[in-house]
Design a protein around this motif. Structure first.
Motif, PDB file in Angstrom:
ATOM      1  N   GLN A  53       4.972   7.949 -13.004  1.00  0.00           N
ATOM      2  CA  GLN A  53       4.540   7.017 -14.037  1.00  0.00           C
ATOM      3  C   GLN A  53       5.633   6.750 -15.065  1.00  0.00           C
ATOM      4  OE1 GLN A  53       1.247   8.406 -16.488  1.00  0.00           O
ATOM      5  NE2 GLN A  53       0.338   6.368 -16.430  1.00  0.00           N
ATOM      6  N   GLU A 112       3.172   1.825  -5.793  1.00  0.00           N
ATOM      7  CA  GLU A 112       2.318   1.427  -6.908  1.00  0.00           C
ATOM      8  C   GLU A 112       3.132   0.492  -7.793  1.00  0.00           C
ATOM      9  OE1 GLU A 112      -0.660   1.569  -7.706  1.00  0.00           O
ATOM     10  OE2 GLU A 112      -1.638   3.288  -6.769  1.00  0.00           O
ATOM     11  N   GLY A 149      -4.306   9.070 -10.227  1.00  0.00           N
ATOM     12  CA  GLY A 149      -5.411   8.147 -10.032  1.00  0.00           C
ATOM     13  C   GLY A 149      -6.719   8.706 -10.544  1.00  0.00           C
ATOM     14  N   ILE A 198       5.541   7.185  -4.842  1.00  0.00           N
ATOM     15  CA  ILE A 198       4.470   8.136  -4.545  1.00  0.00           C
ATOM     16  C   ILE A 198       5.084   9.428  -4.019  1.00  0.00           C
ATOM     17  CG2 ILE A 198       2.416   8.576  -3.147  1.00  0.00           C
ATOM     18  CD1 ILE A 198       1.949   5.557  -3.084  1.00  0.00           C
ATOM     19  N   GLU A 220       2.903   0.203 -11.666  1.00  0.00           N
ATOM     20  CA  GLU A 220       3.518   1.155 -12.586  1.00  0.00           C
ATOM     21  C   GLU A 220       4.846   0.634 -13.136  1.00  0.00           C
ATOM     22  OE1 GLU A 220       2.234   3.747 -13.758  1.00  0.00           O
ATOM     23  OE2 GLU A 220       0.524   4.137 -12.449  1.00  0.00           O
ATOM     24  N   GLU A 252       0.811  -1.213   0.000  1.00  0.00           N
ATOM     25  CA  GLU A 252       0.000   0.000   0.000  1.00  0.00           C
ATOM     26  C   GLU A 252       0.847   1.266   0.000  1.00  0.00           C
ATOM     27  OE1 GLU A 252      -3.151  -0.014  -0.433  1.00  0.00           O
ATOM     28  OE2 GLU A 252      -3.425  -2.184  -0.247  1.00  0.00           O
ATOM     29  N   ARG A 270      -1.912   4.982  -1.518  1.00  0.00           N
ATOM     30  CA  ARG A 270      -2.160   4.984  -2.961  1.00  0.00           C
ATOM     31  C   ARG A 270      -3.002   6.185  -3.376  1.00  0.00           C
ATOM     32  NH1 ARG A 270      -4.840  -0.519  -4.188  1.00  0.00           N
ATOM     33  NH2 ARG A 270      -4.721   0.319  -6.305  1.00  0.00           N
ATOM     34  N   VAL A 306       1.673   9.361  -8.344  1.00  0.00           N
ATOM     35  CA  VAL A 306       2.631   8.282  -8.583  1.00  0.00           C
ATOM     36  C   VAL A 306       3.494   8.628  -9.788  1.00  0.00           C
ATOM     37  CG1 VAL A 306       2.901   5.818  -9.060  1.00  0.00           C
ATOM     38  CG2 VAL A 306       0.977   6.618  -7.700  1.00  0.00           C
ATOM     39  N   GLY A 348       6.612   4.341 -10.006  1.00  0.00           N
ATOM     40  CA  GLY A 348       5.856   3.679  -8.949  1.00  0.00           C
ATOM     41  C   GLY A 348       6.006   4.349  -7.603  1.00  0.00           C
TER      42      GLY A 348
END
Length: 303
Positions: free
Chosen positions: A191, A123, A203, A228, A126, A120, A167, A189, A226
Protein backbone atom coordinates in the motif's frame (compact mmCIF):
# COMPACT_ATOMS: atom_id res chain seq x y z
CA UNK A 1 -62.52 -69.72 -17.42
CA UNK A 2 -61.58 -66.28 -16.10
CA UNK A 3 -64.66 -66.18 -13.86
CA UNK A 4 -63.86 -69.66 -12.49
CA UNK A 5 -60.25 -68.64 -11.75
CA UNK A 6 -61.43 -65.51 -9.96
CA UNK A 7 -63.88 -67.52 -7.89
CA UNK A 8 -61.18 -70.02 -6.91
CA UNK A 9 -58.89 -67.14 -5.91
CA UNK A 10 -61.64 -65.72 -3.68
CA UNK A 11 -62.11 -69.11 -2.04
CA UNK A 12 -58.39 -69.34 -1.33
CA UNK A 13 -58.41 -65.83 0.13
CA UNK A 14 -61.21 -66.79 2.53
CA UNK A 15 -59.40 -69.98 3.54
CA UNK A 16 -56.01 -68.31 3.95
CA UNK A 17 -56.60 -64.60 4.72
CA UNK A 18 -53.55 -62.43 4.03
CA UNK A 19 -52.21 -60.06 6.65
CA UNK A 20 -54.95 -60.86 9.18
CA UNK A 21 -54.69 -62.26 12.68
CA UNK A 22 -57.48 -64.13 14.42
CA UNK A 23 -60.94 -62.68 13.88
CA UNK A 24 -59.94 -59.01 13.54
CA UNK A 25 -60.02 -58.95 9.78
CA UNK A 26 -59.14 -55.74 8.00
CA UNK A 27 -57.95 -53.98 11.18
CA UNK A 28 -54.27 -53.40 11.84
CA UNK A 29 -53.34 -54.03 15.47
CA UNK A 30 -50.59 -52.15 17.33
CA UNK A 31 -47.42 -54.20 17.90
CA UNK A 32 -47.62 -53.59 21.65
CA UNK A 33 -51.10 -55.13 21.74
CA UNK A 34 -49.89 -58.24 19.95
CA UNK A 35 -46.94 -58.52 22.33
CA UNK A 36 -49.23 -58.18 25.37
CA UNK A 37 -51.07 -61.38 24.41
CA UNK A 38 -47.82 -63.33 24.78
CA UNK A 39 -46.62 -61.65 27.98
CA UNK A 40 -46.36 -64.52 30.44
CA UNK A 41 -43.32 -63.25 32.27
CA UNK A 42 -40.88 -63.97 29.46
CA UNK A 43 -39.55 -61.53 26.87
CA UNK A 44 -42.17 -60.37 24.34
CA UNK A 45 -41.99 -61.89 20.88
CA UNK A 46 -41.96 -58.41 19.36
CA UNK A 47 -39.73 -55.81 21.02
CA UNK A 48 -41.15 -52.36 20.33
CA UNK A 49 -38.40 -50.53 22.25
CA UNK A 50 -35.57 -49.61 19.89
CA UNK A 51 -33.36 -48.12 22.59
CA UNK A 52 -30.19 -49.90 23.50
CA UNK A 53 -30.17 -52.33 20.59
CA UNK A 54 -26.74 -51.22 19.53
CA UNK A 55 -25.36 -52.79 22.74
CA UNK A 56 -27.26 -56.07 22.54
CA UNK A 57 -29.82 -55.24 25.25
CA UNK A 58 -33.51 -56.06 25.02
CA UNK A 59 -34.63 -52.49 25.44
CA UNK A 60 -36.53 -52.81 28.72
CA UNK A 61 -37.51 -49.53 30.27
CA UNK A 62 -34.77 -48.06 32.41
CA UNK A 63 -32.03 -50.42 31.23
CA UNK A 64 -30.58 -48.19 28.54
CA UNK A 65 -31.96 -44.74 27.82
CA UNK A 66 -29.30 -43.84 25.24
CA UNK A 67 -30.61 -43.53 21.68
CA UNK A 68 -28.75 -45.39 18.98
CA UNK A 69 -26.87 -42.88 16.82
CA UNK A 70 -26.46 -43.64 13.10
CA UNK A 71 -22.92 -44.41 12.05
CA UNK A 72 -21.24 -41.75 9.90
CA UNK A 73 -20.94 -42.57 6.23
CA UNK A 74 -17.70 -44.44 5.70
CA UNK A 75 -15.24 -42.91 3.25
CA UNK A 76 -14.09 -45.60 0.84
CA UNK A 77 -12.80 -43.60 -2.11
CA UNK A 78 -11.07 -40.24 -2.62
CA UNK A 79 -11.64 -38.47 -5.91
CA UNK A 80 -9.21 -36.13 -7.60
CA UNK A 81 -10.16 -32.50 -8.14
CA UNK A 82 -11.71 -32.39 -11.61
CA UNK A 83 -12.57 -29.50 -13.87
CA UNK A 84 -16.25 -30.17 -13.24
CA UNK A 85 -15.65 -29.66 -9.50
CA UNK A 86 -14.18 -26.16 -9.94
CA UNK A 87 -16.79 -23.44 -9.44
CA UNK A 88 -16.74 -19.69 -8.98
CA UNK A 89 -15.31 -18.82 -5.57
CA UNK A 90 -13.01 -21.85 -5.28
CA UNK A 91 -9.68 -20.88 -3.68
CA UNK A 92 -6.59 -22.78 -4.83
CA UNK A 93 -2.84 -22.71 -4.43
CA UNK A 94 -1.07 -22.22 -7.74
CA UNK A 95 2.36 -21.61 -9.22
CA UNK A 96 3.17 -19.32 -12.12
CA UNK A 97 3.85 -21.39 -15.23
CA UNK A 98 4.18 -18.60 -17.77
CA UNK A 99 3.74 -14.84 -17.87
CA UNK A 100 3.31 -12.20 -20.53
CA UNK A 101 2.20 -8.60 -20.38
CA UNK A 102 -1.49 -9.52 -20.66
CA UNK A 103 -1.97 -12.52 -18.36
CA UNK A 104 -0.46 -15.20 -16.16
CA UNK A 105 -0.77 -18.93 -16.72
CA UNK A 106 -0.89 -20.86 -13.45
CA UNK A 107 -0.33 -24.50 -12.62
CA UNK A 108 -3.20 -25.55 -10.36
CA UNK A 109 -3.62 -28.84 -8.45
CA UNK A 110 -4.16 -32.06 -10.42
CA UNK A 111 -2.74 -30.71 -13.70
CA UNK A 112 -5.39 -28.01 -14.07
CA UNK A 113 -4.48 -24.64 -15.58
CA UNK A 114 -5.67 -21.21 -14.48
CA UNK A 115 -5.47 -17.93 -16.35
CA UNK A 116 -5.15 -14.60 -14.57
CA UNK A 117 -5.70 -11.38 -16.52
CA UNK A 118 -3.43 -8.43 -15.84
CA UNK A 119 -6.19 -6.51 -14.07
CA UNK A 120 -6.62 -9.41 -11.60
CA UNK A 121 -2.88 -9.81 -10.93
CA UNK A 122 -2.34 -6.22 -9.71
CA UNK A 123 -4.13 -3.76 -7.47
CA UNK A 124 -3.94 -0.77 -9.79
CA UNK A 125 -6.20 1.21 -7.45
CA UNK A 126 -3.33 1.41 -4.95
CA UNK A 127 -0.99 3.27 -7.31
CA UNK A 128 -0.72 4.09 -11.00
CA UNK A 129 2.95 3.04 -11.25
CA UNK A 130 2.21 -0.66 -10.86
CA UNK A 131 -0.20 -0.46 -13.78
CA UNK A 132 2.81 0.00 -16.05
CA UNK A 133 4.91 -2.72 -14.40
CA UNK A 134 5.98 -5.82 -16.30
CA UNK A 135 4.05 -8.94 -15.29
CA UNK A 136 6.96 -11.29 -16.09
CA UNK A 137 9.15 -9.23 -13.74
CA UNK A 138 6.56 -9.25 -10.95
CA UNK A 139 5.65 -12.94 -11.35
CA UNK A 140 8.58 -15.03 -12.57
CA UNK A 141 7.89 -18.74 -13.24
CA UNK A 142 7.62 -20.74 -10.02
CA UNK A 143 6.09 -17.95 -7.94
CA UNK A 144 3.53 -19.42 -5.53
CA UNK A 145 0.20 -17.58 -5.40
CA UNK A 146 -3.30 -17.95 -3.97
CA UNK A 147 -5.85 -17.88 -6.77
CA UNK A 148 -9.61 -17.37 -6.54
CA UNK A 149 -11.76 -18.74 -9.36
CA UNK A 150 -13.88 -15.92 -10.80
CA UNK A 151 -15.25 -17.76 -13.85
CA UNK A 152 -15.19 -21.07 -15.69
CA UNK A 153 -15.63 -20.17 -19.36
CA UNK A 154 -16.62 -22.66 -22.04
CA UNK A 155 -14.69 -22.38 -25.29
CA UNK A 156 -15.92 -23.83 -28.59
CA UNK A 157 -18.46 -25.93 -26.71
CA UNK A 158 -15.75 -28.40 -25.65
CA UNK A 159 -12.85 -27.11 -23.59
CA UNK A 160 -13.20 -24.91 -20.53
CA UNK A 161 -10.96 -22.14 -19.27
CA UNK A 162 -10.52 -21.38 -15.56
CA UNK A 163 -10.18 -17.65 -14.97
CA UNK A 164 -8.75 -16.61 -11.61
CA UNK A 165 -7.90 -13.53 -9.57
CA UNK A 166 -5.00 -12.90 -7.20
CA UNK A 167 -6.59 -9.93 -5.44
CA UNK A 168 -6.35 -10.24 -1.63
CA UNK A 169 -9.80 -8.73 -1.14
CA UNK A 170 -11.22 -11.92 -2.70
CA UNK A 171 -8.76 -14.44 -1.26
CA UNK A 172 -9.10 -13.08 2.29
CA UNK A 173 -12.87 -12.62 2.19
CA UNK A 174 -14.51 -13.29 5.56
CA UNK A 175 -11.44 -12.57 7.69
CA UNK A 176 -11.47 -9.95 10.44
CA UNK A 177 -8.85 -8.49 12.75
CA UNK A 178 -10.10 -10.81 15.49
CA UNK A 179 -10.02 -13.96 13.33
CA UNK A 180 -6.43 -13.58 12.10
CA UNK A 181 -4.00 -15.97 13.77
CA UNK A 182 -0.27 -16.17 14.07
CA UNK A 183 1.46 -18.04 11.20
CA UNK A 184 -1.43 -17.61 8.77
CA UNK A 185 -0.09 -17.41 5.20
CA UNK A 186 -2.05 -14.74 3.29
CA UNK A 187 -1.78 -12.48 0.23
CA UNK A 188 -1.47 -8.74 0.78
CA UNK A 189 -1.04 -5.65 -1.40
CA UNK A 190 1.80 -3.19 -0.96
CA UNK A 191 0.00 0.00 0.00
CA UNK A 192 2.72 2.46 0.96
CA UNK A 193 6.34 2.70 2.12
CA UNK A 194 7.52 4.30 5.34
CA UNK A 195 11.02 4.74 6.70
CA UNK A 196 11.62 1.16 7.85
CA UNK A 197 8.50 -0.78 6.86
CA UNK A 198 6.07 -1.37 4.03
CA UNK A 199 2.39 -0.95 4.74
CA UNK A 200 0.26 -3.81 3.42
CA UNK A 201 -3.44 -4.12 2.68
CA UNK A 202 -5.09 -7.52 3.29
CA UNK A 203 -8.45 -6.41 1.96
CA UNK A 204 -9.73 -6.60 5.55
CA UNK A 205 -11.39 -3.49 6.96
CA UNK A 206 -9.40 -1.55 9.59
CA UNK A 207 -6.36 -3.81 9.28
CA UNK A 208 -2.88 -2.79 8.10
CA UNK A 209 0.12 -5.08 7.69
CA UNK A 210 3.69 -4.01 8.47
CA UNK A 211 6.64 -5.67 6.70
CA UNK A 212 10.25 -4.75 7.46
CA UNK A 213 12.17 -3.45 4.46
CA UNK A 214 15.19 -5.44 5.62
CA UNK A 215 13.40 -8.65 4.59
CA UNK A 216 13.30 -7.40 1.00
CA UNK A 217 17.01 -6.71 0.61
CA UNK A 218 17.51 -9.87 -1.47
CA UNK A 219 15.07 -8.58 -4.09
CA UNK A 220 17.39 -5.80 -5.18
CA UNK A 221 14.69 -3.18 -4.68
CA UNK A 222 11.39 -2.48 -3.02
CA UNK A 223 8.16 -3.70 -4.65
CA UNK A 224 5.97 -0.99 -6.08
CA UNK A 225 2.69 0.03 -4.51
CA UNK A 226 -0.04 -2.27 -5.80
CA UNK A 227 2.20 -5.36 -5.93
CA UNK A 228 0.70 -8.48 -4.35
CA UNK A 229 2.93 -10.38 -1.91
CA UNK A 230 2.46 -13.60 0.07
CA UNK A 231 3.26 -12.93 3.74
CA UNK A 232 3.09 -14.81 7.03
CA UNK A 233 1.31 -13.29 10.02
CA UNK A 234 3.73 -12.95 12.94
CA UNK A 235 1.61 -11.01 15.43
CA UNK A 236 -1.79 -9.33 15.45
CA UNK A 237 -2.76 -6.26 17.44
CA UNK A 238 -6.51 -6.09 16.95
CA UNK A 239 -6.81 -2.97 19.13
CA UNK A 240 -4.52 -0.90 16.90
CA UNK A 241 -5.45 -2.77 13.71
CA UNK A 242 -1.86 -3.67 12.81
CA UNK A 243 -0.34 -6.99 11.74
CA UNK A 244 3.38 -7.69 11.90
CA UNK A 245 4.33 -9.75 8.85
CA UNK A 246 7.23 -11.73 7.44
CA UNK A 247 8.08 -13.17 4.03
CA UNK A 248 9.02 -16.54 5.52
CA UNK A 249 7.40 -18.88 8.03
CA UNK A 250 7.58 -22.61 8.61
CA UNK A 251 5.34 -22.81 11.66
CA UNK A 252 1.75 -24.13 11.55
CA UNK A 253 -1.14 -22.19 12.99
CA UNK A 254 -2.16 -23.00 16.56
CA UNK A 255 -4.28 -26.06 17.44
CA UNK A 256 -7.20 -24.01 18.76
CA UNK A 257 -10.59 -24.61 17.08
CA UNK A 258 -11.24 -22.26 14.17
CA UNK A 259 -14.25 -21.45 12.05
CA UNK A 260 -14.60 -22.49 8.45
CA UNK A 261 -14.31 -18.89 7.23
CA UNK A 262 -10.78 -18.80 8.67
CA UNK A 263 -9.62 -21.69 6.50
CA UNK A 264 -7.63 -20.35 3.58
CA UNK A 265 -5.64 -22.08 0.87
CA UNK A 266 -2.00 -22.24 1.88
CA UNK A 267 -2.46 -22.44 5.66
CA UNK A 268 -0.04 -24.82 7.35
CA UNK A 269 -1.72 -26.95 10.05
CA UNK A 270 -0.81 -29.85 12.33
CA UNK A 271 -3.20 -32.74 11.63
CA UNK A 272 -3.77 -36.17 13.14
CA UNK A 273 -4.33 -39.15 10.83
CA UNK A 274 -7.65 -40.84 11.62
CA UNK A 275 -7.81 -43.40 8.83
CA UNK A 276 -5.87 -44.70 5.84
CA UNK A 277 -7.99 -45.25 2.72
CA UNK A 278 -7.05 -48.20 0.50
CA UNK A 279 -8.02 -48.90 -3.10
CA UNK A 280 -7.01 -52.19 -4.73
CA UNK A 281 -4.61 -52.90 -1.85
CA UNK A 282 -2.82 -49.58 -2.41
CA UNK A 283 -3.00 -46.42 -0.31
CA UNK A 284 -5.48 -43.99 -1.91
CA UNK A 285 -5.38 -41.24 0.71
CA UNK A 286 -5.80 -40.22 4.32
CA UNK A 287 -8.60 -38.93 6.52
CA UNK A 288 -7.22 -36.43 9.03
CA UNK A 289 -8.45 -34.15 11.78
CA UNK A 290 -7.13 -30.73 12.81
CA UNK A 291 -8.05 -27.65 14.85
CA UNK A 292 -10.93 -29.20 16.71
CA UNK A 293 -13.60 -30.94 14.68
CA UNK A 294 -12.37 -30.14 11.17
CA UNK A 295 -11.91 -33.22 8.98
CA UNK A 296 -9.65 -33.09 5.94
CA UNK A 297 -9.16 -35.64 3.17
CA UNK A 298 -5.76 -36.00 1.52
CA UNK A 299 -5.44 -37.56 -1.91
CA UNK A 300 -2.45 -39.86 -2.35
CA UNK A 301 -0.91 -37.38 -4.81
CA UNK A 302 -0.57 -34.82 -2.02
CA UNK A 303 1.05 -37.04 0.61
Amino acid sequence: MKRRAAAEANDEEEAFPRGRTGGDRGTARPPAEVAAEHDDGDEPLLDTNTKGRGKGKKGRKGEDEEDVQPLPQEIKHINRLRLIDVVEGTVLIGAVRDANEEELTLNLPYNLLGFCARAEALEVAEASEVGRASLPDLYPPGTVVVAVVIAVVELNGKTQRIEVSLRPALANAGLTAESLQQHMWLPAVVQDAEEHVLKLNFGVEKLVGLLKKSELSHLGGLPQAGTILMVAVQAVNAASGTVRCSLTSSEPIGPEPIEQVQLKAGLLVSARVKKVIYSDDAVAGLVTNFNGAITAILHVHHQ
